[in-house]
Scaffold this active site. Sequence first.
Site, short mmCIF file in Angstrom:
data_model
loop_
_atom_site.label_atom_id
_atom_site.label_comp_id
_atom_site.label_asym_id
_atom_site.label_seq_id
_atom_site.Cartn_x
_atom_site.Cartn_y
_atom_site.Cartn_z
N THR A 335 15.09 -29.35 -11.92
CA THR A 335 15.95 -29.74 -13.00
C THR A 335 14.99 -28.05 -14.02
OG1 THR A 335 14.12 -31.24 -14.03
CG2 THR A 335 15.79 -32.29 -13.67
N CYS A 336 15.51 -28.02 -15.01
CA CYS A 336 15.38 -26.84 -15.31
C CYS A 336 14.31 -26.94 -16.71
CB CYS A 336 16.82 -25.92 -16.34
SG CYS A 336 17.43 -24.95 -15.52
N ASP A 337 13.66 -27.77 -16.13
CA ASP A 337 12.65 -28.55 -17.26
C ASP A 337 10.42 -28.79 -16.90
OD1 ASP A 337 10.87 -30.42 -18.77
OD2 ASP A 337 12.63 -31.13 -19.74
#
Length: 388
Positions: A335-337
Amino acid sequence: MTDRIRDYLRARRDLGLDEGPVMVLDLDVVRDNFSAFARALPDTRVFYAVKANPAPEVLSLLAEMGSCFDTASVAEMQMVLAAGAAADRISYGNTIKKERDIVRALKLGVRLFAIDCQGEADKILSATAQAEVEAGEVQVFCRILCDGAGADWPLSRKFGCEPEMAVNVLEHAHRAGLQAYGVSFHVGSQQANTEAWDGALASASMIFRECALRGIGLSMVNLGGGFPTKYLKQVPGVETYGDAIFRALTKHFGNQIPETIIEPGRGMVGNAGMIEAEVVLVSKKSEAEDEVRWVYLDIGKFGGLAETMDESIRYAIRTDHDEDRMAPCVVAGPTCDSVDVLYEKNHYPLPVSLAIGDKVWIDGAGAYTTTYAAVAFNGFPPLEQIVI
Ligand SMILES: Cc1ncc(COP(=O)(O)O)c(C=O)c1O
């Protein structure tokens, strides 16, 4: 990986269905685990902690084998009832309950409740009136604090009270007309120390004695969960825990050993499940020769591996290249986290030949994975589960 899981994954791949990560759970392993608990602690009732994995197939199997169930919510109770177990095999083990949920639980027939303060006992009493249930039919047990030393996933100070306070909480419940039934504790999840139950049992016996002096006869000790599953490190077998617990019970209760229950979650389903995932990217943050590689998988903290938080649970990750030279890596999710990194403080050794598109297998993934997966964070679907 069991042969059944290997065969299932091969067939899935042959059919071209291996699109995203999947957790495959082998019910034969759950069956063996339940039998091992029953053998190791023969005089103890098993309340499977549903939160570890509430798959209907798991609940039905355990219901058939005679298990009882520790539930955290009314939704979990409904799953257990749907799996064929009656309400008298269910406990409401969460110490934090809304009064209206207690009413619902009572109406479903549940009569066994955890508390850790007088306020929670008061809610139960008030709920009995609303559900038109006799207060004296309802059994409550008081949870005491445990420091969780020796556990990879300690349960902190959120649940339980000091043992001295438990005596007053149980007396309060008793005076209110509820059945003061016993004491519970949880020594911390993935507990590697087989002696961890000793201190809590010393406190439990003190509470039994103090309550007896006040005219309250307690009869049950809930020994909680904490029984480990195998990740990277070896862990003692369940029979070693059974022996240590029996020794501690005898030491603290002499020949008046109380009724006991256990609430295994991880130890019941952890080793039954395996995740197949895929390498999405292998990269470095600079071109320096000794720069560590980052291996990004299609599963991360939000896809089911939440227990890698603070790198607490160190899963065994296997690949098809494990005979090759290994080098330390950072392992991260897709994810983009930025918190979606599994192992960075303690680098994870993976084969240097591991490449984009390769499959990886994560063992010991049957507990606390599927239900921890976000529903659609970053658009990724929750972790799929196949029970075989
Ligand atoms: C009340 C209670 N019982 C049992 C368990 C299961 O513990 P474990 O998975 O360590 O066996 C938990 C886990 O959080 C719990 O909260």
